[in-house]
Motif scaffolding. Sequence first.
Motif, mmCIF file in Angstrom:
data_model
loop_
_atom_site.group_PDB
_atom_site.id
_atom_site.type_symbol
_atom_site.label_atom_id
_atom_site.label_comp_id
_atom_site.label_asym_id
_atom_site.label_seq_id
_atom_site.Cartn_x
_atom_site.Cartn_y
_atom_site.Cartn_z
ATOM 1 N N ASN A 4 23.861 33.483 30.136
ATOM 2 C CA ASN A 4 24.130 33.852 31.521
ATOM 3 C C ASN A 4 25.597 33.645 31.912
ATOM 4 O O ASN A 4 25.941 33.737 33.074
ATOM 5 C CB ASN A 4 23.222 33.042 32.456
ATOM 6 N N HIS A 5 26.431 33.361 30.937
ATOM 7 C CA HIS A 5 27.860 33.159 31.182
ATOM 8 C C HIS A 5 28.621 34.375 30.647
ATOM 9 O O HIS A 5 28.369 34.816 29.527
ATOM 10 C CB HIS A 5 28.328 31.884 30.467
ATOM 11 N N TYR A 6 29.538 34.900 31.471
ATOM 12 C CA TYR A 6 30.281 36.107 31.099
ATOM 13 C C TYR A 6 31.773 35.915 31.343
ATOM 14 O O TYR A 6 32.179 35.286 32.320
ATOM 15 C CB TYR A 6 29.823 37.311 31.943
ATOM 16 N N ARG A 7 32.565 36.521 30.466
ATOM 17 C CA ARG A 7 34.013 36.646 30.642
ATOM 18 C C ARG A 7 34.324 38.138 30.579
ATOM 19 O O ARG A 7 33.917 38.809 29.633
ATOM 20 C CB ARG A 7 34.777 35.958 29.514
ATOM 21 N N ILE A 85 26.379 35.324 41.529
ATOM 22 C CA ILE A 85 27.261 34.917 40.438
ATOM 23 C C ILE A 85 28.099 33.746 40.930
ATOM 24 O O ILE A 85 28.375 33.628 42.130
ATOM 25 C CB ILE A 85 28.167 36.070 39.945
ATOM 26 N N GLU A 86 28.489 32.893 40.000
ATOM 27 C CA GLU A 86 29.310 31.732 40.344
ATOM 28 C C GLU A 86 30.443 31.640 39.340
ATOM 29 O O GLU A 86 30.221 31.757 38.129
ATOM 30 C CB GLU A 86 28.473 30.465 40.293
ATOM 31 N N GLY A 87 31.661 31.458 39.842
ATOM 32 C CA GLY A 87 32.814 31.348 38.960
ATOM 33 C C GLY A 87 34.077 31.757 39.687
ATOM 34 O O GLY A 87 34.267 31.369 40.837
ATOM 35 N N TRP A 88 34.896 32.557 39.024
ATOM 36 C CA TRP A 88 36.154 32.985 39.636
ATOM 37 C C TRP A 88 36.535 34.377 39.158
ATOM 38 O O TRP A 88 36.058 34.848 38.129
ATOM 39 C CB TRP A 88 37.277 31.986 39.349
ATOM 40 N N ALA A 89 37.413 34.995 39.951
ATOM 41 C CA ALA A 89 37.978 36.302 39.597
ATOM 42 C C ALA A 89 39.452 36.290 39.990
ATOM 43 O O ALA A 89 39.825 35.644 40.973
ATOM 44 C CB ALA A 89 37.243 37.427 40.316
ATOM 45 N N ARG A 90 40.256 37.001 39.197
ATOM 46 C CA ARG A 90 41.695 37.038 39.475
ATOM 47 C C ARG A 90 42.268 38.422 39.179
ATOM 48 O O ARG A 90 42.013 38.998 38.126
ATOM 49 C CB ARG A 90 42.422 36.027 38.596
ATOM 50 N N TRP A 91 43.029 38.935 40.128
ATOM 51 C CA TRP A 91 43.871 40.113 39.918
ATOM 52 C C TRP A 91 45.279 39.621 39.637
ATOM 53 O O TRP A 91 45.782 38.735 40.335
ATOM 54 C CB TRP A 91 43.924 40.990 41.162
ATOM 55 N N THR A 92 45.933 40.223 38.655
ATOM 56 C CA THR A 92 47.353 39.989 38.397
ATOM 57 C C THR A 92 48.005 41.363 38.272
ATOM 58 O O THR A 92 47.654 42.141 37.388
ATOM 59 C CB THR A 92 47.565 39.180 37.101
ATOM 60 N N VAL A 93 48.920 41.658 39.179
ATOM 61 C CA VAL A 93 49.565 42.966 39.224
ATOM 62 C C VAL A 93 51.025 42.791 38.809
ATOM 63 O O VAL A 93 51.765 42.019 39.422
ATOM 64 C CB VAL A 93 49.478 43.590 40.633
ATOM 65 N N THR A 94 51.419 43.529 37.762
ATOM 66 C CA THR A 94 52.776 43.421 37.225
ATOM 67 C C THR A 94 53.364 44.819 37.021
ATOM 68 O O THR A 94 52.621 45.802 36.924
ATOM 69 C CB THR A 94 52.768 42.673 35.881
ATOM 70 N N ALA A 102 47.372 46.446 36.588
ATOM 71 C CA ALA A 102 46.510 45.533 37.331
ATOM 72 C C ALA A 102 45.521 44.954 36.321
ATOM 73 O O ALA A 102 44.726 45.682 35.732
ATOM 74 C CB ALA A 102 45.784 46.261 38.453
ATOM 75 N N ARG A 103 45.618 43.662 36.122
ATOM 76 C CA ARG A 103 44.738 42.973 35.177
ATOM 77 C C ARG A 103 43.693 42.217 35.986
ATOM 78 O O ARG A 103 44.033 41.457 36.899
ATOM 79 C CB ARG A 103 45.552 42.002 34.328
ATOM 80 N N TYR A 104 42.426 42.457 35.656
ATOM 81 C CA TYR A 104 41.318 41.784 36.337
ATOM 82 C C TYR A 104 40.637 40.873 35.328
ATOM 83 O O TYR A 104 40.168 41.321 34.287
ATOM 84 C CB TYR A 104 40.317 42.813 36.868
ATOM 85 N N ASP A 105 40.605 39.590 35.637
ATOM 86 C CA ASP A 105 39.901 38.601 34.822
ATOM 87 C C ASP A 105 38.795 37.992 35.665
ATOM 88 O O ASP A 105 38.996 37.699 36.855
ATOM 89 C CB ASP A 105 40.854 37.487 34.372
ATOM 90 N N GLN A 106 37.654 37.797 35.030
ATOM 91 C CA GLN A 106 36.519 37.207 35.736
ATOM 92 C C GLN A 106 35.749 36.337 34.749
ATOM 93 O O GLN A 106 35.476 36.756 33.620
ATOM 94 C CB GLN A 106 35.610 38.304 36.287
ATOM 95 N N VAL A 107 35.409 35.124 35.189
ATOM 96 C CA VAL A 107 34.566 34.223 34.414
ATOM 97 C C VAL A 107 33.458 33.770 35.361
ATOM 98 O O VAL A 107 33.731 33.154 36.397
ATOM 99 C CB VAL A 107 35.364 33.010 33.881
ATOM 100 N N VAL A 108 32.222 34.127 35.020
ATOM 101 C CA VAL A 108 31.101 33.841 35.915
ATOM 102 C C VAL A 108 29.848 33.447 35.135
ATOM 103 O O VAL A 108 29.682 33.810 33.974
ATOM 104 C CB VAL A 108 30.759 35.048 36.816
ATOM 105 N N SER A 109 28.999 32.744 35.851
ATOM 106 C CA SER A 109 27.633 32.508 35.402
ATOM 107 C C SER A 109 26.727 33.230 36.384
ATOM 108 O O SER A 109 26.978 33.224 37.594
ATOM 109 C CB SER A 109 27.301 31.019 35.396
ATOM 110 N N VAL A 110 25.699 33.861 35.853
ATOM 111 C CA VAL A 110 24.775 34.625 36.683
ATOM 112 C C VAL A 110 23.672 33.701 37.185
ATOM 113 O O VAL A 110 23.070 32.955 36.418
ATOM 114 C CB VAL A 110 24.177 35.799 35.876
#
Length: 148
Positions: A4-7, A85-94, A102-110
């Motif tokens: 139930n954990h996703y990256r 879902i529980e965790g975090w998400a981040r946009w990084t725009v360069t 635009a880089r989208y990173d997400q680490v969550v548990s469902v």
Amino acid sequence: MDWNHYRFRSLWTLPAPPATVYDVLERPEDYPRWWPQVREVTRLDGTTGVIRIRSALPYDMTFTAREVGRDPADGVLETALSGDIEGWARWTVTPYGTGSLARYDQVVSVHKPLLRRLAVPGRPVFRANHALMMRSGRRGLLTHLEAV
């Protein structure tokens, strides 16, 4: 392995300058206008909102997103997520060529019960569902940026 954990990581090349892309991404209440799978965003205050999403599979996911980091100079927007879902998400725009990356990173548990019960057999389908949602988001953002 916790099934139930996703990256996730998505990279979107976009023809607009980083500041323009950042300005759009920092307004999640507008996402439903250009991202079809973001069905609803309800602001609770200046840094927190409830988001409801639905991609190709027939289930909604609802979660609270709370801003935990904002750095326009570095193009970073980060949120803590809780709910289905529980965790975090981040946009990084360069900068990228004449446009942006635009880089989208997400680490969550469902936490959604149905998805937890189907974690092992459904994992490849859930990952594909997320990939479809992200591709659609990029297409929607491209169209939105052309109109801005």
